[in-house]
Every structure is written in structure tokens, then in C-alpha cells.
Design a protein around this motif. Structure first.
Motif, PDB file in Angstrom:
ATOM      1  N   HIS A 101       0.829  -1.198   0.000  1.00  0.00           N
ATOM      2  CA  HIS A 101       0.000   0.000   0.000  1.00  0.00           C
ATOM      3  C   HIS A 101       0.870   1.258   0.000  1.00  0.00           C
ATOM      4  N   ALA A 102       1.918   1.218   0.792  1.00  0.00           N
ATOM      5  CA  ALA A 102       2.817   2.383   0.840  1.00  0.00           C
ATOM      6  C   ALA A 102       3.475   2.604  -0.517  1.00  0.00           C
ATOM      7  N   ARG A 103       3.874   1.522  -1.151  1.00  0.00           N
ATOM      8  CA  ARG A 103       4.489   1.644  -2.482  1.00  0.00           C
ATOM      9  C   ARG A 103       3.465   2.157  -3.488  1.00  0.00           C
ATOM     10  N   ASP A 104       2.216   1.727  -3.357  1.00  0.00           N
ATOM     11  CA  ASP A 104       1.175   2.197  -4.267  1.00  0.00           C
ATOM     12  C   ASP A 104       0.992   3.703  -4.146  1.00  0.00           C
ATOM     13  N   LEU A 105       1.284   4.215  -2.973  1.00  0.00           N
ATOM     14  CA  LEU A 105       1.186   5.663  -2.784  1.00  0.00           C
ATOM     15  C   LEU A 105       2.498   6.355  -3.147  1.00  0.00           C
ATOM     16  N   GLY A 106       3.415   5.601  -3.705  1.00  0.00           N
ATOM     17  CA  GLY A 106       4.633   6.206  -4.213  1.00  0.00           C
ATOM     18  C   GLY A 106       5.736   6.432  -3.203  1.00  0.00           C
ATOM     19  N   PRO A 147       9.515   7.663  -6.447  1.00  0.00           N
ATOM     20  CA  PRO A 147       9.843   6.440  -7.177  1.00  0.00           C
ATOM     21  C   PRO A 147       8.980   6.206  -8.420  1.00  0.00           C
ATOM     22  N   LEU A 148       7.710   6.469  -8.331  1.00  0.00           N
ATOM     23  CA  LEU A 148       6.819   6.265  -9.470  1.00  0.00           C
ATOM     24  C   LEU A 148       6.604   4.800  -9.788  1.00  0.00           C
ATOM     25  N   GLY A 149       5.728   4.611 -10.758  1.00  0.00           N
ATOM     26  CA  GLY A 149       5.476   3.236 -11.170  1.00  0.00           C
ATOM     27  C   GLY A 149       4.892   2.411 -10.046  1.00  0.00           C
TER      28      GLY A 149
END
Lengths: 166, 166
Positions: free
Chosen positions: B51-56, B153-155
Motif C-alpha cells: 500500500h505504501a508503495r502504491d502511494l509512491g 519512485p513512481l510506477g
DNA sequence: CTTGACCTTCCCATTATGGGAGGCGCCACA
DNA sequence: TGTGGCGCCTCCCATAATGGGAAGGTCAAG
């Protein structure tokens, strides 16, 4: 001129100029001392590259643009297509980032932000929500094609100020 | 459960789960066969990460968020600060990309896009304009701090569809 | 002739992710 | 009990763009 002067004249670091040569983007002559030698035309190419990078074109696209630029018999349609594809990729990425920012701002708005441990941001990260943000990026349609996770390179021209940030 | 099942349950590839362990983001137990073993709590952490990565959030921030999440005595202020800093970075990057897109679209609008070689896009790349786009990213001010060229980071979540794009 | 600025090549780091090789475990089926 | 296939293990490599730095050659000024 030598690489240092070409770097100053083009706004591209010597390191990168060598790299661009290594990957076949540009070519450079050599002097008797095997130093690289650059002409005004070479500097013009380097500046072209920098401008394209400033607009966020990945080096692969820059190479194609450079080839088109060198080719007097090119069709502008091809350039335009490259450009518009890139515009689509930029806009898709920008939208995706804005969506992330908005989601996160909503979460932060509900967080007290004091010494207490309760935090809706962490609760949301831990829990329920599945893919509101994730789906936004795909909600358009054809944007996916031009969109391998690093299709848009970013960081186009922030480089000049990087040293000061560290 | 083994890593494959944890991957399916969390939406993070087994490859990445191993990587997160290698960089100290998470820890995993081992079974008698030296296979990694994951509990439901481990899967919850993996989901948190996703979830954290999904928020960039970059992994460095994810690590700090994860530490805060695990720490019952945390202050929500710290979480909020992380989040808002990231929001600022996201918005700055989004703005920068939008500016690039807009500039490029202007150029493309003036390009015939036919079989003829004349092309204002190439002319602009080759020539005159110096740094209209470049300056836009810096026009704010404090955004620069949170903004080492890859701060965002994006993506985030386009990964699920990546195989199909290739 | 020395010093310093500049050039050369080569290697490493970054960020996040994936691919693949070579090898071993495990389960099911014959 | 043997074996095939799948899952897991650890390494190594690649991506994109850029920078850092080492070890050494070159050149110009003093």
C-alpha cells in the motif's frame, strides 16, 4: 575543443558526454593525444540532446529524434508521433502522481499529527483500502501502452541543483 | 506458508519479498527445509508495504513507516510529516511533468505531421529556447529539499500489468 | 622540472524490479 | 520406490540515467 569546454557549452557533464558516446548517441573525434575533440556541430548535437532530455524524452527516444534531425529527408509525421506519444506518457504519469498525492493528502488531513499514536494514515496503509489509487492510473485506456513503469524518465533538469541538495 | 503463497496473498512478487528481506525491511522465519515461512502477521506487513508503495513512497520511507507502525508508542506527528513531505514531492514532480507535457504539446501543435521534413519540434530542440520548462520545476521554492531527482519512485502499481505490455 | 588542471579508462553506487541459471526439496503418481 | 514437475534456494545480470572516484597520461605555466 576538449570535452570540458563542450560540457560547459552544452550544459551536459563530461561524464554524460562520454556516456552518450559509449551508448552510440553521438560520436567524437580524437586529437593526437587521444583526447576527445568537439566541433561546434557536436556541441549543437549535445544541446539538442539536453533540450530533449529537459522535455523528459528517454535516451532511446532522443536517439531517434537525433537521427530524424540529422536526416534531411525525414517526415515530420514521425517526429510528431514520437512527441505526442511522449506527451501522453507524461500526462499519464503526472495524473498518476497527482492521484497518489491527493489520496495521501486526504489521509493526512485526518491525522491529528500530535504526540498520540493513533494515526489514520498507518491504519489505512495497514488495512482495508485495496486499489483506489492504483486503478486511477489505468482508468484512461490507451495510456498503458506507452507506460512501462519507467517510460517517463523524469528528473529532466533538476540536475543542475543536485549538489546543493546533498 | 511459503513465499509463493505469501506473494499471492500480499500482491508482492516472491522476488521482491526476498529483496525486502535482504535490505532489512522485513524478516522471515525458516522451516526445517530452510524455506522461508510466513505468518499472517508477515503477510499483513507485506500488504502494508504494498500500500505504501502504491502511494509512491520510496522504500526508505516505507521502512520508516513500517517502524512507526510497529511502534505502539509512536507519535502520529512523525507519520504525518513523512506523508506531507511525500505529498509535496509528488506534487512537485507531477507539476514538472505537466509542464513538460504542455511545452511539448505546444511544439507538436505547430508541427504539420506529414511527409514533409519541416518540423518545429526539431527546430526548437535544436535551437533557441533555453530553459522555460526547466525553470518551472524550481518555481516554487522549498520543494527542492524533498527532491533528489529520484525522490519520487513512481510506477507504484502499474506492475501488475507489466507482463502484458511486453 | 614540478605543479596543477585536465584528460583517459575502468569500476562502483544508486532505485526498484525482473530474468534466468544451477541446484535441491517435496509431493503425487505409476 | 522411482521419477517428473513444481516450488524454493542462492547468485549473477540487466534495466535507466547519472554521479563518484581511483589510477594514470598530458599539457601548459611557472
Amino acid at each position: 575543443m576538449n570535452i570540458g569546454e563542450a560540457a560547459r557549452a552544452s550544459g551536459i557533464s563530461a561524464k554524460m558526454i562520454r556516456h552518450y558516446e559509449a551508448i552510440g548517441l553521438i560520436a567524437a573525434g580524437r586529437g593526437a593525444n587521444h583526447y576527445r575533440v568537439y566541433s561546434q556541430a557536436d556541441v549543437a548535437e549535445l544541446r539538442f540532446i539536453r533540450h530533449a532530455r529537459d522535455l523528459g524524452f528517454p535516451l532511446q527516444d532522443v536517439k531517434r529524434l537525433l537521427d530524424l534531425w540529422r536526416n534531411r529527408a525525414r517526415a515530420s509525421a514521425e517526429v510528431k508521433r514520437l512527441a505526442l506519444d511522449h506527451v501522453a506518457a507524461l500526462e499519464a504519469k503526472a495524473k498518476s502522481l497527482s492521484a497518489m498525492a491527493e489520496s495521501l493528502r486526504h489521509l493526512a488531513d485526518h491525522c491529528h499529527g500530535d504526540a498520540r499514536p493513533e494515526c489514520p494514515i498507518l491504519e489505512e496503509l495497514a488495512g482495508a483500502f485495496s486499489s483506489q489509487v492504483a486503478s486511477l492510473g489505468d482508468s484512461e485506456n490507451a495510456t498503458k501502452q506507452a507506460f512501462s513503469s519507467q517510460a517517463v524518465p523524469l528528473g529532466g533538469s533538476e540536475n543542475a541543483t543536485k549538489k546543493q541538495e546533498r
